[in-house]
Design a protein around this motif. Structure first.
Motif, PDB file in Angstrom:
ATOM      1  N   ALA A 257       0.866  -1.181   0.000  1.00 44.96           N
ATOM      2  CA  ALA A 257       0.000   0.000   0.000  1.00 44.96           C
ATOM      3  C   ALA A 257       0.899   1.226   0.000  1.00 44.96           C
ATOM      4  O   ALA A 257       1.783   1.362   0.854  1.00 44.96           O
ATOM      5  CB  ALA A 257      -0.897   0.006   1.232  1.00 44.96           C
TER       6      ALA A 257
ATOM      7  N   LYS B 234      -9.855  -8.723  -3.493  1.00 42.47           N
ATOM      8  CA  LYS B 234     -10.029  -8.924  -4.933  1.00 42.47           C
ATOM      9  C   LYS B 234     -10.361 -10.386  -5.226  1.00 42.47           C
ATOM     10  O   LYS B 234     -10.263 -11.249  -4.349  1.00 42.47           O
ATOM     11  CB  LYS B 234      -8.741  -8.511  -5.665  1.00 42.47           C
ATOM     12  CG  LYS B 234      -8.380  -7.051  -5.495  1.00 42.47           C
ATOM     13  CD  LYS B 234      -7.219  -6.654  -6.407  1.00 42.47           C
ATOM     14  CE  LYS B 234      -5.934  -7.374  -6.034  1.00 42.47           C
ATOM     15  NZ  LYS B 234      -4.780  -6.898  -6.843  1.00 42.47           N
TER      16      LYS B 234
ATOM     17  N   TYR C 160      -5.605  -7.861  -2.168  1.00 41.65           N
ATOM     18  CA  TYR C 160      -6.364  -6.731  -1.645  1.00 41.65           C
ATOM     19  C   TYR C 160      -6.006  -5.453  -2.399  1.00 41.65           C
ATOM     20  O   TYR C 160      -4.900  -5.314  -2.937  1.00 41.65           O
ATOM     21  CB  TYR C 160      -6.057  -6.506  -0.153  1.00 41.65           C
ATOM     22  CG  TYR C 160      -6.759  -7.468   0.774  1.00 41.65           C
ATOM     23  CD1 TYR C 160      -7.999  -7.164   1.342  1.00 41.65           C
ATOM     24  CD2 TYR C 160      -6.169  -8.693   1.107  1.00 41.65           C
ATOM     25  CE1 TYR C 160      -8.635  -8.039   2.196  1.00 41.65           C
ATOM     26  CE2 TYR C 160      -6.801  -9.577   1.968  1.00 41.65           C
ATOM     27  CZ  TYR C 160      -8.038  -9.242   2.511  1.00 41.65           C
ATOM     28  OH  TYR C 160      -8.665 -10.109   3.360  1.00 41.65           O
ATOM     29  N   THR C 161      -6.960  -4.541  -2.425  1.00 41.22           N
ATOM     30  CA  THR C 161      -6.680  -3.168  -2.848  1.00 41.22           C
ATOM     31  C   THR C 161      -6.771  -2.289  -1.609  1.00 41.22           C
ATOM     32  O   THR C 161      -7.569  -2.558  -0.698  1.00 41.22           O
ATOM     33  CB  THR C 161      -7.691  -2.677  -3.895  1.00 41.22           C
ATOM     34  OG1 THR C 161      -9.024  -2.775  -3.355  1.00 41.22           O
ATOM     35  CG2 THR C 161      -7.599  -3.505  -5.166  1.00 41.22           C
TER      36      THR C 161
ATOM     37  N   THR D 203      -7.233   1.590  -0.154  1.00 43.77           N
ATOM     38  CA  THR D 203      -7.722   2.929  -0.498  1.00 43.77           C
ATOM     39  C   THR D 203      -7.730   3.808   0.740  1.00 43.77           C
ATOM     40  O   THR D 203      -8.356   3.461   1.755  1.00 43.77           O
ATOM     41  CB  THR D 203      -9.149   2.859  -1.079  1.00 43.77           C
ATOM     42  OG1 THR D 203      -9.178   1.927  -2.165  1.00 43.77           O
ATOM     43  CG2 THR D 203      -9.588   4.229  -1.565  1.00 43.77           C
TER      44      THR D 203
END
Length: 446
Positions: free
Chosen positions: A132, A169, A174-175, A177
């Motif tokens: 991240a 995902k 994972y993403t 934000t």
């Protein structure tokens, strides 16, 4: 004798002046050429077989040297109990946190990234991580949310909290934000720790003055605690989410209860109890997984284990269970980690780690020069089988052999008092597993 005519005199003067000017120019060119040759040699060449002074390097070389960042030397460490080394960060790691479900480890570094590691890969050859990015800043502290769907970081330059949401995902990754709005700036001194209550009801931030702030999840300050300790060296939320504790210049650890109503509404923060017994400033403290034990380490060169399962509302004080010696605490600040079952105490001073059996107060393992820099964080995983440390660009994981030995001792004692066969079988199975783990690590004492 006839004197030369005026035009002839003027021509002669001009001729002489021109010759003088040409001679001066020639001398000047020769001097400049000599200077250039001298500077060229001084920039790094050798003259007459001797190296010239490096301080005479050309401006261009100095600029290139500033631009080109030298790679730090890799710190090599080996030990029979080293389980793994996690190496993906390109900057020094300042903090780490295990998720409450035990599946992930989060690390943050000054390379502007947060890495999320899969704990199931720790004992494999390859260690996967997800990245991240922290835009225009970097994180100094990181903590998972209780539901493991988000994490919070403290921004080094922004001096505030930022929240990242984790969305799974289809491929299992994972993403990450970032929430558009960071928390408002409230602290006036450098931050020393942050935390999220396991109930998810509040967030704690503590700074190096005497301030601890209690926030709700929306970024609103619920309460401000003045520790009155001249300065804070550590602060943390208990695993049960009832307490916030701090230590600092004074020789005690102060503990407050964060009170909520039956409907989940915040009410107040009240003083609960104190850990009194050290004779000098307290560097660090930690809770056991059930919050019934606490450990502390002081500048007086001792560590202490406390029973905090007391009726503090009836003015009952915590019980001192054990005191041990740790000379490293008297010479420099140190960090402490307590295993989930409170059977093992880990102390880090400089770049070394010492493991103690809390039943006997004896040192059982010592790891010297674990990192190339001073250790910045120390933590047991939620199973208590591994101890993690960071201090340079790597996280190093160690097998907790004192923990296995403590299980052996405990099971042997319980077996002698077991009253029925089913209990004996269960205890015998745990004893066999602990012995097998020690045998596989070559750490079984005969």
């Amino acid at each position: 004798m006839e004197l030369p005519q005026m035009p002839e005199l003027m021509g002669l003067s001009l001729l002489l002046g021109l010759l003088a000017l040409m001679a001066t120019a020639a001398v000047a060119r020769g001097w400049l050429r000599a200077e250039e040759e001298t500077c060229g040699r001084s920039a790094g060449q050798k003259a007459n077989g001797f190296p010239l002074d490096k301080s005479l390097k050309s401006k261009k070389q100095k600029q290139n040297q500033r631009i080109r960042k030298e790679k730090p030397q890799k710190h090599n460490f080996t030990h029979r109990l080293l389980a793994a080394a996690l190496k993906s960060h390109s900057g020094n790691i300042s903090c780490m946190d295990f998720s409450s479900n035990g599946k992930y480890l989060a690390t943050c570094a000054d390379d502007r990234t947060v890495r999320i590691w899969s704990t199931k890969d720790f004992l494999q050859r390859e260690h996967r991580s997800m990245r991240a990015n922290v835009e225009l800043d970097h994180a100094t502290l990181v903590r998972f949310s209780p539901d493991c769907r988000a994490f919070i970081i403290w921004l080094a330059n922004g001096d505030t909290l930022r929240v990242f949401k984790m969305a799974k995902k289809e491929d299992g990754g994972y993403t990450f934000t970032a929430i558009p709005e960071d928390f408002p700036k409230k602290h006036k001194a450098p931050i020393i720790n942050i935390g999220i209550a396991d109930t998810g009801k509040f967030i704690m931030t503590a700074s190096s003055d005497t301030t601890i702030l209690i926030w709700n999840l929306k970024g609103q300050v619920l309460s401000t605690i003045n520790t009155n300790q001249m300065n804070n060296t550590h602060a943390a939320i208990s695993p049960c989410s009832r307490f916030v504790a701090s230590c600092g210049f004074t020789p005690d650890v102060k503990v407050w209860e964060v009170c909520f109503g039956k409907k989940g509404d915040f009410q107040e923060v009240v003083r609960a109890f104190e850990l009194k017994g050290h004779s000098a400033a307290v560097h660090f403290f930690a809770f056991s997984n059930d919050s019934r034990r606490m450990a502390s380490v002081s500048k007086d060169g001792t560590w202490k284990l406390w029973d905090t399962n007391v009726e503090y509302k009836q003015q009952q004080d915590p019980y001192l269970l054990r005191t041990g010696c740790f000379q490293g605490a008297s010479t420099m600040p140190c960090r402490l980690a307590l295993s989930p079952d409170a059977q093992v105490l880990a102390l880090a001073s400089g770049s070394s780690i010492h493991l103690y059996n809390t039943r006997r107060g004896e040192e059982e393992e010592c790891f010297e020069q674990v990192h190339g820099e001073c250790i910045t964080d120390l933590s047991f995983d939620i199973t208590g089988r591994l101890l993690a440390s960071c201090g340079d660009r790597a996280v190093r994981l160690f097998h907790n052999t004192p923990g296995h030995r403590a299980v052996v001792e405990e099971m042997q004692g319980l077996l002698k008092r077991a009253s029925n066969e089913s209990t004996r079988q269960r205890l015998q199975q745990q004893l066999s597993q602990a012995r097998e783990a020690l045998k596989s690590l070559g750490a079984l004492k005969k």
